[in-house]
Design an enzyme around this catalytic site. Structure first.
Site, mmCIF file in Angstrom:
data_model
loop_
_atom_site.group_PDB
_atom_site.id
_atom_site.type_symbol
_atom_site.label_atom_id
_atom_site.label_comp_id
_atom_site.label_asym_id
_atom_site.label_seq_id
_atom_site.Cartn_x
_atom_site.Cartn_y
_atom_site.Cartn_z
ATOM 1 N N CYS A 57 0.842 -1.202 0.000
ATOM 2 C CA CYS A 57 0.000 0.000 0.000
ATOM 3 C C CYS A 57 0.883 1.261 0.000
ATOM 4 O O CYS A 57 1.903 1.315 -0.698
ATOM 5 C CB CYS A 57 -0.931 -0.080 1.205
ATOM 6 N N THR A 58 0.532 2.246 0.782
ATOM 7 C CA THR A 58 1.289 3.503 0.819
ATOM 8 C C THR A 58 2.635 3.361 1.512
ATOM 9 O O THR A 58 3.394 4.337 1.592
ATOM 10 C CB THR A 58 0.471 4.591 1.524
#
Lengths: 212, 212
Positions: free
Chosen positions: A102-103
């Site tokens: 993800c981030t």
């Protein structure tokens, strides 16, 4: 084989737990949740309280580094944290695999580790990774040399299994998949911006209340 | 809407985090991890330390009860724990949905809540649930009235999303799926005993080292 999963205030739980559940069963794995400081921290909802077993200073040469993501504001706080960035650079210098979910890719990018590489991130953050000289892709799990990045939240399960296969062989990884009964049957086919209803994609692109 | 996810020493992390990540975004959700006692407890690997925010005594009338599983010996300890069984029966008396993931079904069964019902569990525990008058199925997510059971470990994501759709509508649940980017692409198709190589299934049926 030392595996370090980085935790920080406001991480997203499944980003960390997907790789945990798929990498921890590897032979000889010594997996630790690590954080800048000792003591409990909470996830992005403030609902899950986790106490990492080790500090960054205690795990300096992990074979595998895993960086989970979180909502942008939480990740940005770590992108401005020299202790975390320095640790990532130092750990990466000797790691066999440096990975993110993800981030979490934003943290690797900010540390300068993904420059010129293909990488992925949460679909809402692909434009941001580009700002760090990264070539974003919409793929779910991206290998570029020893760097492995996964798309949003749940993709860490696919990343962990894929990496497990490279490390311990296909049959071993299939054993992990079988024991976590990972035979996904989502009730909808809306798990990517290409597949979800366009109005939902627009809603979230326009800052709609993050539902995770 | 109160949601209570039961934790206990030796639970399996993803069993709890799958439903957490998919149910917590529901409108008006007040989700708590609950346990018999206050204070930290660790998962089945002893690697993840979690501190539940509430004790069982503090959450007596949840709308949704979620019971994660764990390795058989850990679940059996709770099956012999009258405090947990009494709480499950009392919570179930007023719940809208009573749910489990993996061997969590054994706890519901032992509490007498699944008698005569169709239910599922980890594929290695389907024979055991039968001993409690439950009709086991190999399906991934099983609804029988207000009782919802999911298969092994990772199936709690599918259960959570399915339940989210029933509660808040399909579009809302699709939004959750999109934000956790749940577009699964496992590198193998070995996630159930029907699909995995037969020798792996045999290995685990014969007590092969649990890889989770």
């Amino acid at each position: 084989m030392q595996i370090a999963i980085l935790l920080y205030e406001g991480f997203t739980a499944l980003d960390a737990i997907g790789p945990y559940q798929t990498l921890n069963p590897l032979p000889e794995a010594e997996l630790s949740f690590v954080a800048e400081q000792a003591g409990p921290l909470t996830d992005d909802n403030g609902t899950l309280t986790v106490t990492p077993h080790k500090t960054l200073a205690e795990v300096t040469r992990p074979d595998i580094v895993v960086v989970p993501g979180g909502p942008p504001e939480n990740v940005e706080r770590q992108m401005a944290n020299p202790v975390v960035l320095d640790w990532l650079r130092a750990a990466d210098a000797t790691s066999t695999w440096t990975t993110s979910v993800c981030t979490g890719a934003l943290l690797l990018a900010k540390a300068g580790l993904l420059k010129g590489r293909r990488a992925t991130s949460h679909w809402l953050s692909l434009d941001t990774v580009k700002e760090f000289g990264v070539e974003p892709t919409g793929e779910r799990v991206v290998f570029d040399g020893k760097y492995v990045t996964a798309a949003g939240v749940s993709s860490g399960i696919d990343m962990g299994l894929t990496l497990a296969g490279k490390i311990a062989g296909d049959q071993y990884a299939q054993g992990i998949q079988l024991m976590i009964e990972y035979d996904p049957q989502p009730p909808y086919d809306a798990g990517s911006p290409e597949k979800a209803p366009a109005e939902l994609v627009e809603f979230f692109r326009n800052g709609g209340a993050a539902q995770s």
